[in-house]
Design a protein around this motif. Structure first.
Motif, PDB file in Angstrom:
ATOM      1  N   GLN A  47       0.841  -1.194   0.000  1.00  0.00           N
ATOM      2  CA  GLN A  47       0.000   0.000   0.000  1.00  0.00           C
ATOM      3  C   GLN A  47       0.875   1.243   0.000  1.00  0.00           C
ATOM      4  OE1 GLN A  47      -2.199  -0.675   3.579  1.00  0.00           O
ATOM      5  NE2 GLN A  47      -0.770   0.477   4.823  1.00  0.00           N
ATOM      6  N   ALA A  48       0.253   2.368  -0.257  1.00  0.00           N
ATOM      7  CA  ALA A  48       0.968   3.643  -0.340  1.00  0.00           C
ATOM      8  C   ALA A  48       1.330   4.153   1.051  1.00  0.00           C
ATOM      9  CB  ALA A  48       0.094   4.675  -1.047  1.00  0.00           C
ATOM     10  N   GLU A  86       1.432  10.100  -3.603  1.00  0.00           N
ATOM     11  CA  GLU A  86       0.109   9.814  -4.166  1.00  0.00           C
ATOM     12  C   GLU A  86       0.161   8.539  -5.009  1.00  0.00           C
ATOM     13  OE1 GLU A  86      -3.107  12.146  -7.047  1.00  0.00           O
ATOM     14  OE2 GLU A  86      -1.031  12.813  -6.993  1.00  0.00           O
ATOM     15  N   VAL A  87      -0.893   7.730  -4.940  1.00  0.00           N
ATOM     16  CA  VAL A  87      -0.950   6.511  -5.739  1.00  0.00           C
ATOM     17  C   VAL A  87      -1.343   6.862  -7.165  1.00  0.00           C
ATOM     18  CG1 VAL A  87      -2.099   4.280  -6.047  1.00  0.00           C
ATOM     19  CG2 VAL A  87      -1.498   5.060  -3.756  1.00  0.00           C
ATOM     20  N   LEU A  89      -2.030   5.351 -11.214  1.00  0.00           N
ATOM     21  CA  LEU A  89      -2.466   4.181 -11.972  1.00  0.00           C
ATOM     22  C   LEU A  89      -2.233   4.476 -13.442  1.00  0.00           C
ATOM     23  CD1 LEU A  89      -3.872   1.411 -12.226  1.00  0.00           C
ATOM     24  CD2 LEU A  89      -6.064   2.649 -12.250  1.00  0.00           C
ATOM     25  N   THR A 120       7.971   3.155  -6.292  1.00  0.00           N
ATOM     26  CA  THR A 120       7.484   1.957  -5.610  1.00  0.00           C
ATOM     27  C   THR A 120       6.230   1.434  -6.302  1.00  0.00           C
ATOM     28  OG1 THR A 120       8.350   2.867  -3.555  1.00  0.00           O
ATOM     29  CG2 THR A 120       6.800   1.038  -3.371  1.00  0.00           C
ATOM     30  N   LYS A 121       6.305   0.177  -6.738  1.00  0.00           N
ATOM     31  CA  LYS A 121       5.171  -0.452  -7.409  1.00  0.00           C
ATOM     32  C   LYS A 121       4.328  -1.204  -6.383  1.00  0.00           C
ATOM     33  CE  LYS A 121       7.807  -2.559 -10.147  1.00  0.00           C
ATOM     34  NZ  LYS A 121       8.259  -3.614 -10.972  1.00  0.00           N
ATOM     35  N   ILE A 122       3.032  -0.971  -6.424  1.00  0.00           N
ATOM     36  CA  ILE A 122       2.088  -1.707  -5.585  1.00  0.00           C
ATOM     37  C   ILE A 122       1.585  -2.927  -6.350  1.00  0.00           C
ATOM     38  CG2 ILE A 122      -0.139  -1.604  -4.394  1.00  0.00           C
ATOM     39  CD1 ILE A 122       0.399   1.424  -4.000  1.00  0.00           C
ATOM     40  N   THR A 143       0.196   0.045 -10.732  1.00  0.00           N
ATOM     41  CA  THR A 143      -0.151   0.922  -9.613  1.00  0.00           C
ATOM     42  C   THR A 143       1.142   1.236  -8.874  1.00  0.00           C
ATOM     43  OG1 THR A 143      -2.243  -0.277  -9.438  1.00  0.00           O
ATOM     44  CG2 THR A 143      -1.672   1.191  -7.618  1.00  0.00           C
ATOM     45  N   PHE A 144       1.389   2.501  -8.617  1.00  0.00           N
ATOM     46  CA  PHE A 144       2.687   2.910  -8.071  1.00  0.00           C
ATOM     47  C   PHE A 144       2.573   4.203  -7.273  1.00  0.00           C
ATOM     48  CE2 PHE A 144       2.037   5.126 -11.986  1.00  0.00           C
ATOM     49  CZ  PHE A 144       2.546   6.394 -11.749  1.00  0.00           C
ATOM     50  N   TYR A 145       3.643   4.554  -6.587  1.00  0.00           N
ATOM     51  CA  TYR A 145       3.785   5.872  -5.975  1.00  0.00           C
ATOM     52  C   TYR A 145       5.263   6.196  -5.871  1.00  0.00           C
ATOM     53  CZ  TYR A 145       4.858   3.479  -1.556  1.00  0.00           C
ATOM     54  OH  TYR A 145       5.421   2.685  -0.585  1.00  0.00           O
ATOM     55  N   ASP A 147       7.990   7.363  -3.339  1.00  0.00           N
ATOM     56  CA  ASP A 147       8.192   7.399  -1.890  1.00  0.00           C
ATOM     57  C   ASP A 147       8.596   8.809  -1.452  1.00  0.00           C
ATOM     58  OD1 ASP A 147       9.365   7.180   0.737  1.00  0.00           O
ATOM     59  OD2 ASP A 147       9.500   5.021   0.401  1.00  0.00           O
TER      60      ASP A 147
END
Length: 189
Positions: A47-48, A86-87, A89, A120-122, A143-145, A147
């Motif tokens: 998760q983010a 922020e996440v 997509l 960072t990939k979720i 899906t990523f953010y 860090d």
């Protein structure tokens, strides 16, 4: 042991140690890249992070194909502006224009390298075999953010643009899947 026999035993020992180290080099290098982000290797998360910063980063998306991969492959969007933490997509699209089932696996990279450990990939389609039927098109999400720790990194704090690149390579179909694609045998007995 004396003389030549001792020297031969020592050289054999050195050869065994070198062979063992060569086998350990690949997993060690992979671990090193994942821990440090070296070479643009990204981190993964479930998760983010809790915080989202006001600072934004432009993320560019790139797609390419390995040698002999007949698919068409492209990002659904060329770039997006995202706040750090922020996440995001994004989607990539793959199409199999051939008349046969083809499997592929994507590898990825992040540039600049200083951002690799902070991208960072979720969830991602990378390193998982994708199989496309003849004429099939597939949308694949990432899906990523970024860090938030990037803003305190000695080099990362200067990053304003990040490029996420994927390359699809042809992969051999598993035996059970490949057998299903063969036409039934015909002939007379």
């Amino acid at each position: 042991m004396k003389g030549p026999a001792r020297t031969a035993a020592q050289l054999a020992g050195v050869a065994v140690v070198m062979a063992a180290l060569s086998f350990a080099a690949v997993p060690f290098y992979d671990w090193f890249c994942r821990v440090t982000g070296f070479g643009g290797t990204t981190a993964t998360a479930v998760q983010a992070p809790a915080g989202v910063l006001d600072r934004t980063v432009k993320v560019r998306f790139d797609a390419s194909l390995g040698k002999d991969m007949p698919w068409r492959f492209k990002p659904a969007q060329r770039e997006m502006e995202i706040r750090i933490g922020e996440v995001g997509l994004a989607f990539y699209e793959a199409h199999n224009p051939t008349d046969r089932r083809i499997a592929g696996t994507a590898s990825y990279n992040v540039a600049p390298f200083s951002a690799g450990g902070y991208f960072t990939k979720i969830d991602c389609f990378c390193f998982e075999m994708q199989v496309l039927e003849p004429g099939e098109t597939m949308q694949m999400p990432v899906t990523f953010y970024i860090d938030p720790d990037i803003v305190t990194d000695r080099e990362g704090k200067y990053v304003r643009e990040i490029t996420l690149s994927y390359t699809f390579h042809t992969t051999d179909l598993p035996a059970d899947t490949a057998a299903a694609t063969k036409p039934p045998a015909t002939g007379t007995n």
